[in-house]
Structures are given as C-alpha cells and as structure tokens.
Design an enzyme around this catalytic site. Sequence first.
Site, short mmCIF file in Angstrom:
data_model
loop_
_atom_site.label_atom_id
_atom_site.label_comp_id
_atom_site.label_asym_id
_atom_site.label_seq_id
_atom_site.Cartn_x
_atom_site.Cartn_y
_atom_site.Cartn_z
N TYR A 191 -51.36 18.59 0.22
CA TYR A 191 -52.59 19.09 -0.38
C TYR A 191 -53.59 19.46 0.72
CZ TYR A 191 -50.71 17.88 -4.95
OH TYR A 191 -49.93 17.82 -6.08
N ARG A 209 -44.92 6.23 -13.65
CA ARG A 209 -44.12 6.43 -14.87
C ARG A 209 -43.72 5.12 -15.53
NH1 ARG A 209 -39.93 10.02 -11.67
NH2 ARG A 209 -40.70 8.59 -10.09
N CYS A 213 -38.22 2.34 -16.28
CA CYS A 213 -38.18 3.80 -16.21
C CYS A 213 -37.00 4.23 -15.34
CB CYS A 213 -39.49 4.33 -15.62
SG CYS A 213 -39.47 6.09 -15.24
N LYS A 267 -27.88 10.22 -12.10
CA LYS A 267 -28.66 9.78 -13.26
C LYS A 267 -28.37 8.33 -13.63
CE LYS A 267 -29.50 12.85 -16.50
NZ LYS A 267 -29.34 13.85 -17.58
#
Length: 622
Positions: A163, A305, A327, A412
């Site tokens: 940023y 999360r 999560c 996953k």
Amino acid sequence: MKFRDFEAKNHIFMSPVKTALATPKTGFITEELIKYYERKAKGGVGAIILEPISVLKSGKEHPKQVMLDTDEHIEGLKKLVDTLHKYDTKLIVHLNHAGRVANPKASEVVKSSSAVKCPSTGVTPEELTLDEIKELIQAFKENAERAQKAGADGIEIQFGHGYIVHQFYSERLNKRDDEYGKDKFKFAREVLSAVKEVTNIPLILRISGSEFVEGGITDEHLTKIFALAEEFGVSIIHVGWGNACDSAPWYYNHMSLPTDIMDNRLKEIRKLTKIPIIAVGRMQIDERYKKLVDDGTIDGVVFGRQLIIDPDFPNKILSNSDDFVRCGGCLQGCLANVKAGKPINCIANPEVHSEFVVEKIPEKKKVAIIGAGPAGLFAGTYLSKKGYEVTIYEKNDYAGGQWVLAYRAPGKIYMKDTLEDIIRKTEKSVEIKYNTEVTPEMLKKENYDIIIVATGAKPFVPPIPGLTDYITGFDFFDGKKVEGKNVLVIGGGLIGLEAAEALVNEGKNVTVVELMEEVGKGMEVVASKLFQKNYAPKINIYTKTMVKEIKGKEVIVEKIGEGITSLGEFDDIVVTAGTKPVNELYEKLKEEFNNVYVIGDANKVGQIVDAISSAKELAEQL
C-alpha cells in the site's frame, strides 16, 4: 494485557478484514456494521482493528469502504467505539491509502509513488505530485485526529502489503528522482510525524513479514521501519504477509499456502526488534498461535476470518473449550463476496449478518432429516436449538456430502478441519444414523412430524455419442484411479479444474474442454490466480469447445466458430459437466406426507453457503 502503552483484556486481536457494510461511496458506518463488530466483541476478542479506512477517496479499494474523511463521520465511529466498550473490547482504527492497489471503479484517479503497474488490477497509476503528497499526509493527520475524537483506543497505520507507505519505501515501486525518491523513508516519517502531532493514543504499524516476490521487503527495510517505530513511540508491530498487487494469495493467506515459512520468518523478525509483535495468517491452523506465544516469538495473536466463522473463538480458547469451528481459509464467502460488491459472508456460518433466533416451540416435534451434507447438518443443529427432536439419516458411513470431496482437491485439506468441527458440534445435539437408506415405510413407522430432504446433487453426464467409458469428478475425488497417461476432462468449472490440478500432480497429460468462453466459473478469485500461475501452463485448455462424439479413444469436438475437429486419442475421460439435484425421494415423499421440505442442492444446485443458508431459513420458519 499490556503492549507498551496499549492495554487490552487479553492478547487476542481481530484483523482489519473488509466487510462492504458501510454506505456506498460515502463510507458512513451503518447499524449493520456496528452489529457485525458487536458480535465479535461478545465473543471475547480483546481488541478489534477496524477494517481499512481510506484517508482519501482516491485510495479506496471498494465502493462500500469505511471513510473518516469528514467530521460527519465521527458520530458513527463513536457509536461503534461505545458499543464495543460495553464488552471491554478496544477499537483500533486502521488508516490506509491503497495507492496503486486502489479500485479504479471506487477511486477518483489511481495515484502512487511512481507509475508502476499493479498486476492484480491491471492499472498503471499516475505519479503523485509534491502537492498531492502533502495533501495525502494531511489526510492521514486529519483522519487520525477524527479517530481520537471518536474515542478510538489506538491507531494502526498500514506500512506494508504494497500500500501507499510501502510504495514509497520500496525500491521496486518508487522510481522518483525528487526528495521522496532519494530518501525513500521520507514519506513514512512525515506520515508518522503528522499523526503523532494531533494524537496521543497508542500507535500500531502493520507490516509485511515477507512479500514473497523478487525485490520485496528485506530485513534492511524492516530495521529502518523499527527504528522509526521506536522514534515515534509505536506500541505494537502487526505482522501480515504478502503484497496486494503482486502476491495476493499470500496477502489473503490462501488455504493452500504453507504455514512453516511464516513461522520461521516471524522468529527472524523477533530478533530485529523489542517492540511487541502481533501476527496474523491462519493462526488457528494446528494451534500455531499457542506455540508462537508460548515461545515468545509473538506477544499477541490476530485472527480475521476465524472470527467470522466463529465469533466466540476467543472465549472458547481462553476457557480451553474445543467447541469451536476452525476456518479452512477458502476465501469463498468473505473475500469473494466483498470483491463482488456483496456484504461479507462465510460458507460455514450463515449467521454473519443475522443470528439464529431460538424461539420456544409450543410442543416438541420429531424431525427426520435425510442427508448429512452441509444443509442437513446445519438444519439439524438449528432445529435442535429450538427444542425439536432431530434424527439425521445418512446412506454413507460418513457425513459431509460433497464437502468431503472438496477437501480432497489439491491445496484444500484445511477445509477438512472445518467439516470435522461442524460434524462434531452437530453430533452433540443430534442423532446421526449412518449407513441408512430411508424409505417411506420407515418414516411412517417412526411417526415423524416434519421431514426434511437434503439429499444433495449428483453429476450431470451429457449425452455424448460414444461416451461409455468414463468416471465423474465425484468418482475421481472419491478415490477412483485414472490409470492412463493422457486424460480428457470434460467441463472446466470448479470441479473440473480441481480434478485437472490433481491429475497434473500425478504426472498426467491433461486436456480440459469447456463450452464457455473461459474456465473456472465458480472458482474463488485467489484460487483462480493460483491455478493460472501454477497449473494452466501445464494443461491443454480448449474454451468455446464442445465434445461431439467419442470414437473408441478418439475425441471429436466442435470449436465454436471454427468447426469440427479431432483432439486425438485419450486413455481416460473425467466428466465434470456440472451437477443436478437428487430429489426423487422428495417427489415421492411429498405425495405421502404433509410436512415435507427440501433444502440445499436437492432443491437448487449452488455452493456450500447457499446450502447452509437454506437450512437456516427453513429452521427459522418451522
């Protein structure tokens, strides 16, 4: 617990996760946003780092980003602060300007230290003028002053992740030849000086522990940042990962990425500074937060999360309870929703925006749920909370439905943690009968008051002439082996690409045929980027292409607009052309029973979040 001059009731922080819950364009804090954060405070988190506030409209990342660029915004922020203080939860305001990461649809004009293109947006920013730099520094100052006036307990300034501050001190991104190019930390120093000039509340700096890109942040950069932090009395260093433009998977910490590299890097950073360190990045995985706090690597832990999927996680781990849901880091309901302009959500928590209201039922009723996939499990849990006597019937010897297949795809595996926790919670309140095929006679014998069909979906196999020797994507992830070397995957959606990834990992030559203009429909954006980088170059992909016929091992296709041709011979075929509802039992039962309902994929094929939302909605109605 004290972190220099910042004090909180415990060592647990919430990271600045974007929600898209503020008002469009103006960025005022809404009642919905306050309720969202209040739920996190109820769960026991010590301090909440508010989602990023863009100090100027030119630095926004999405249209519903929180703003603090006028005095009119103070009232909403104060209301949020006061709400969180009821729970002894501190609020830290996170100030940022996206620079080259800014969303061109939400910002006025994209500006940066230099005109270096951002790969994730495809936009090349304009170089900031000296007057615009002064305006930007002034904006940080004014936003910080408003935060203090609203009663914020601290201010965090974004010093990393690609940023604006980072864009100035990075040699890779700052190509200026003026004073801000010769002294690349001049901008950072002036921002800190301006903020400290008008505030006396604790200051936090968020940094990237690593960008995971060539020419990225180094120990030399960090040493200079830490020296500035000491000079300006910074209370905490908040370590995150990646760069929003160049290494988005690391910035969003996708579930497929290794964790040990982050832990080792944190240990190296610990040696560079005595300032308290807090760190974020799937810290719940294998209870990394405990190990890192216990060995002194970090002083506090940051969850993002994890507090979306389970807001009560802090209270649970502080009381040594294991009644939590972890999560898996899929990014499907949180990041994907916000990027699509929708409010933040979660595939395994339909209560992100509205909690399930437990109402007293006049009489206890017996409920049969057929299918222990996501929809069935959540329906069972919610109805048991209302006092119903619930039994779930599952034809397999395991629960989870298609979710079980999902976590078998490459990268996953941590979705398995989430499913295991959901099953464990369900089994505490609901009886699940495995290896049981349901018949109308069985239901009549048990005299159920309510029957819910959650039988899921099954693969759709297109009627292609000669297609007789094949397996489905379901078969593949259920363990069926593909023996041949050359493999054709029919269908380039989510399941098709995941099967292709797994086949490439097995050393197969893979070809994917997709009727649409592009592959990956339904794939989360970061997973899609990882596929394009790591797998697409190794796969033959044909879009706008339809399989017309199979002649022995030869595959004949029609390329839209080009005509019919042969793709050659293939040893094996995997069909992943979509799914269709399994609702034959529902159609049969509704003719014999009155109170029969259908939910999840058995009603309408969708994603996991759709299935569990339908379960919650039905449970609220009954």
